[in-house]
Design a protein around this motif. Structure first.
Motif, PDB file in Angstrom:
ATOM      1  N   LEU A 113       0.809  -1.356   0.149  1.00 43.73           N
ATOM      2  CA  LEU A 113      -0.439  -0.062  -0.101  1.00 43.73           C
ATOM      3  C   LEU A 113       0.925   1.504   0.310  1.00 43.73           C
ATOM      4  O   LEU A 113       0.766   1.854  -0.316  1.00 43.73           O
ATOM      5  N   ALA A 114       1.945   1.064   0.907  1.00 43.59           N
ATOM      6  CA  ALA A 114       3.131   2.633   1.076  1.00 43.59           C
ATOM      7  C   ALA A 114       2.895   2.299  -0.826  1.00 43.59           C
ATOM      8  O   ALA A 114       3.864   3.747  -1.138  1.00 43.59           O
ATOM      9  N   LEU A 115       3.975   1.694  -1.247  1.00 46.27           N
ATOM     10  CA  LEU A 115       4.202   1.503  -2.754  1.00 46.27           C
ATOM     11  C   LEU A 115       3.081   2.217  -3.530  1.00 46.27           C
ATOM     12  O   LEU A 115       3.927   3.034  -4.574  1.00 46.27           O
ATOM     13  N   TYR A 116       2.391   1.703  -3.451  1.00 49.42           N
ATOM     14  CA  TYR A 116       0.938   1.931  -4.295  1.00 49.42           C
ATOM     15  C   TYR A 116       0.677   3.378  -4.062  1.00 49.42           C
ATOM     16  O   TYR A 116       1.223   4.751  -4.939  1.00 49.42           O
ATOM     17  N   LEU A 117       0.878   3.932  -2.812  1.00 48.41           N
ATOM     18  CA  LEU A 117       0.796   5.510  -2.325  1.00 48.41           C
ATOM     19  C   LEU A 117       1.426   6.955  -3.215  1.00 48.41           C
ATOM     20  O   LEU A 117       1.093   7.455  -3.752  1.00 48.41           O
ATOM     21  N   ASN A 118       2.816   5.702  -3.511  1.00 48.28           N
ATOM     22  CA  ASN A 118       3.686   7.229  -4.091  1.00 48.28           C
ATOM     23  C   ASN A 118       4.129   6.676  -5.543  1.00 48.28           C
ATOM     24  O   ASN A 118       4.024   7.801  -6.208  1.00 48.28           O
ATOM     25  N   VAL A 119       3.543   5.374  -5.704  1.00 46.51           N
ATOM     26  CA  VAL A 119       3.196   5.336  -7.613  1.00 46.51           C
ATOM     27  C   VAL A 119       2.142   6.617  -8.154  1.00 46.51           C
ATOM     28  O   VAL A 119       2.114   7.263  -8.755  1.00 46.51           O
ATOM     29  N   PHE A 120       0.845   5.849  -6.817  1.00 42.35           N
ATOM     30  CA  PHE A 120      -0.014   7.079  -7.198  1.00 42.35           C
ATOM     31  C   PHE A 120       0.206   8.661  -7.320  1.00 42.35           C
ATOM     32  O   PHE A 120      -0.532   9.428  -8.312  1.00 42.35           O
TER      33      PHE A 120
END
Length: 176
Positions: free
Chosen positions: A98-105
């Motif tokens: 989720l943390a990685l996704y938020l960065n990619v978002f």
């Protein structure tokens, strides 16, 4: 580009790159301790430095930063305080992905704001190309997160006994 912005962007990109390496390790059922530390540290630094830009009110990017810091706190706790024991392993995988996704978002948002070709096809976040891109990325991360939770759960744990057996097979012999 101002120095602070450049530092923030470089930290963010290092966090994303190291995050994908950590995710690939999870998908292979392996811990990548050095990469994990780099990913978590740079992702925390990304969120923290995001609050260093001048603001006059709370922006959506700040809300994402706050959510990211909470998610990262859970990931760090699960990884380093609970040592991935029991349900903490799955908690770590979900929070790290989720943390990685938020960065990619945020990377995608910034790309659509700053890259002229993307800004031309989707001038606002309400335009279909932007929404479709974010949806595809979200679905991809959900799928990767599920697979990572399954694969990382099955990480091979080397016990002292099995490593001793490989180095000294007679170490397991019993003596009466």
């Amino acid at each position: 580009m101002k120095t602070f912005t450049l530092v923030h962007v470089v930290i963010s990109l290092v966090g994303i790159l190291s995050g994908f390496i950590v995710l690939s390790g999870m998908l292979a059922g392996r811990r990548l301790n050095g990469w994990t530390a780099l990913f978590l540290a740079t992702t925390v630094a990304t969120s923290v430095t995001g609050f260093g830009f001048p603001i006059d009110h709370l922006l959506p990017s700040h809300k994402v930063g706050i959510i990211s810091l909470v998610v990262l706190a859970v990931a760090i706790f699960a990884r380093y305080r609970r040592n991935l024991a029991g349900a903490w392993r799955k908690t770590y995988v979900v929070s790290a992905v989720l943390a990685l996704y938020l960065n990619v978002f945020v990377l995608i948002v910034q790309a659509f704001l700053k890259i002229p070709a993307l800004k031309n096809i989707a001038p606002t976040p309400n335009d279909p190309p932007f929404k479709l891109t974010q949806l595809v990325v979200l679905v991809t991360f959900i799928a990767l997160g599920i697979v990572a939770a399954i694969k990382f759960r099955n990480e091979r744990v080397r016990s002292v006994q099995s490593s001793q057996l490989r180095t000294n097979p007679s170490s397991l012999a019993t003596h009466d």
